[in-house]
Design a protein around this motif. Structure first.
Motif, PDB file in Angstrom:
ATOM      1  N   HIS A 126      -3.828  -4.082   2.390  1.00 19.95           N
ATOM      2  CA  HIS A 126      -5.210  -3.704   2.081  1.00 19.95           C
ATOM      3  C   HIS A 126      -5.900  -2.818   3.119  1.00 19.95           C
ATOM      4  O   HIS A 126      -6.459  -1.799   2.768  1.00 19.95           O
ATOM      5  N   ASP A 157       0.807  -1.230   0.000  1.00 21.66           N
ATOM      6  CA  ASP A 157       0.000   0.000   0.000  1.00 21.66           C
ATOM      7  C   ASP A 157       0.839   1.278   0.000  1.00 21.66           C
ATOM      8  O   ASP A 157       0.741   2.109   0.912  1.00 21.66           O
ATOM      9  N   HIS A 188      -2.839  -9.454  -1.635  1.00 19.01           N
ATOM     10  CA  HIS A 188      -3.151  -8.095  -1.194  1.00 19.01           C
ATOM     11  C   HIS A 188      -4.228  -8.059  -0.100  1.00 19.01           C
ATOM     12  O   HIS A 188      -4.052  -7.442   0.948  1.00 19.01           O
ATOM     13  N   HIS A 230      -4.450  -1.222   5.589  1.00 22.98           N
ATOM     14  CA  HIS A 230      -3.497  -0.206   6.040  1.00 22.98           C
ATOM     15  C   HIS A 230      -3.340  -0.215   7.561  1.00 22.98           C
ATOM     16  O   HIS A 230      -2.928   0.781   8.148  1.00 22.98           O
ATOM     17  N   HIS A 270      -6.543  -0.863  -5.867  1.00 27.95           N
ATOM     18  CA  HIS A 270      -6.357   0.455  -6.490  1.00 27.95           C
ATOM     19  C   HIS A 270      -5.521   0.353  -7.768  1.00 27.95           C
ATOM     20  O   HIS A 270      -5.746   1.112  -8.708  1.00 27.95           O
ATOM     21  N   HIS A 290       0.608   3.499  -2.534  1.00 28.12           N
ATOM     22  CA  HIS A 290      -0.401   4.485  -2.949  1.00 28.12           C
ATOM     23  C   HIS A 290       0.191   5.782  -3.493  1.00 28.12           C
ATOM     24  O   HIS A 290      -0.250   6.883  -3.121  1.00 28.12           O
ATOM     25  N   ASP A 333      -1.162  -2.382  -4.290  1.00 24.76           N
ATOM     26  CA  ASP A 333      -1.563  -0.976  -4.205  1.00 24.76           C
ATOM     27  C   ASP A 333      -0.333  -0.057  -4.259  1.00 24.76           C
ATOM     28  O   ASP A 333      -0.045   0.707  -3.325  1.00 24.76           O
TER      29      ASP A 333
END
Ligand code: ZN
Length: 259
Positions: free
Chosen positions: A167, A24, A133, A169, A79, A26, A52
């Protein structure tokens, strides 16, 4: 729904002494850069990313480039798939949707191709570790594992000793000794021969456990230890990049609060 061209799983089979795992990112390159430098100091043999890579942050191409340059095995997150239009975003909130649309437009063609070939799971036979994930039960459905009941069910969907996920976080370690589940609150544990593990490695680029520091995990198979690590990074830089990109301001603000 996932696209046909996306592979389901890839295999790894090289014994490692120390493995770094993170998830993650992002699009937060400020956080990823700091984490990769910290991992370099950890002298690991292998790094794996649980997905992600993009979505939310202002530097998606730099994040994908860093993963590609270092040849880090990486699985797909929701994402990543959203930015490729491979998953339905109708259940995304307005801010997440805006970030997905912005990211889709700025991703380079090569990075779109790279994201598209990321598998849903990685099975590491040599080290007896599985990576996904969201959940081992339904890798392409993006279900969260938030309760001990959901964790218990998911232990039945991988055969390896340890499963790493991302996933939510929110980092956690769940130990399973013959069906007895324990969730230690300390960030470092000694691995036991008679236990299996489900580990959420938290988030590099958008932690949501009220701790704004970037998160990653070190698995030491020689010393049989596992540790969740936190790291301060240039958070103000990541916030400014989000504002400069014209992304929703809330995405910058939440970073400071770890939510
Ligand atoms: Zn995520």
């Amino acid at each position: 729904m996932t696209g046909n061209q996306t592979p389901n799983s890839i295999g790894l089979n090289t014994p490692a002494r120390r493995i770094a795992i993170f998830s993650d990112i992002h699009g937060n390159y400020h956080a990823l850069d700091a984490v990769l430098k910290a991992i370099d100091d950890e002298k690991v043999d292998m790094i794996v990313c649980c997905g992600d890579v993009v979505g939310y942050g202002a530097r998606p191409n730099e994040c994908v480039n860093a993963i590609r340059d270092r040849k880090i095995p990486v699985i797909a997150g929701n994402h990543d798939h959203a930015c490729l239009l491979l998953t339905d975003i109708s259940n995304f909130n307005e801010i997440a949707k805006a970030a997905v649309i912005w990211t889709k437009d700025v991703l380079s063609e090569e990075n779109v191709a790279f994201l598209r070939q990321m598998p849903l799971t990685i099975r590491d036979t040599a080290n007896d570790v599985f990576f996904v994930h969201a959940s081992p039960k339904d890798p392409g459905e993006w279900n969260y594992i938030l309760t001990m009941g959901e964790a218990r069910t998911n232990f039945n969907y991988f055969n390896e000793r340890i499963c790493f996920i991302g996933h939510s976080h929110q980092p956690f370690i769940i130990e399973n000794e013959n069906g007895n589940l324990m969730c230690p609150s300390r960030p470092e544990i000694d691995l036991k021969d008679n236990r299996r593990y489900l580990v959420n490695v938290g988030s590099v680029g958008q932690p949501r456990d009220h701790n704004p520091d970037a998160c990653f995990v070190i698995l030491d198979l020689e010393k049989q230890k596992l540790e969740i690590k936190r790291l301060k990074y240039n958070l103000a830089g990541a916030q400014q990049a989000i504002i400069d990109a014209g992304l929703p301001r809330e995405l910058a603000e939440r970073l400071a609060h770890g939510v």
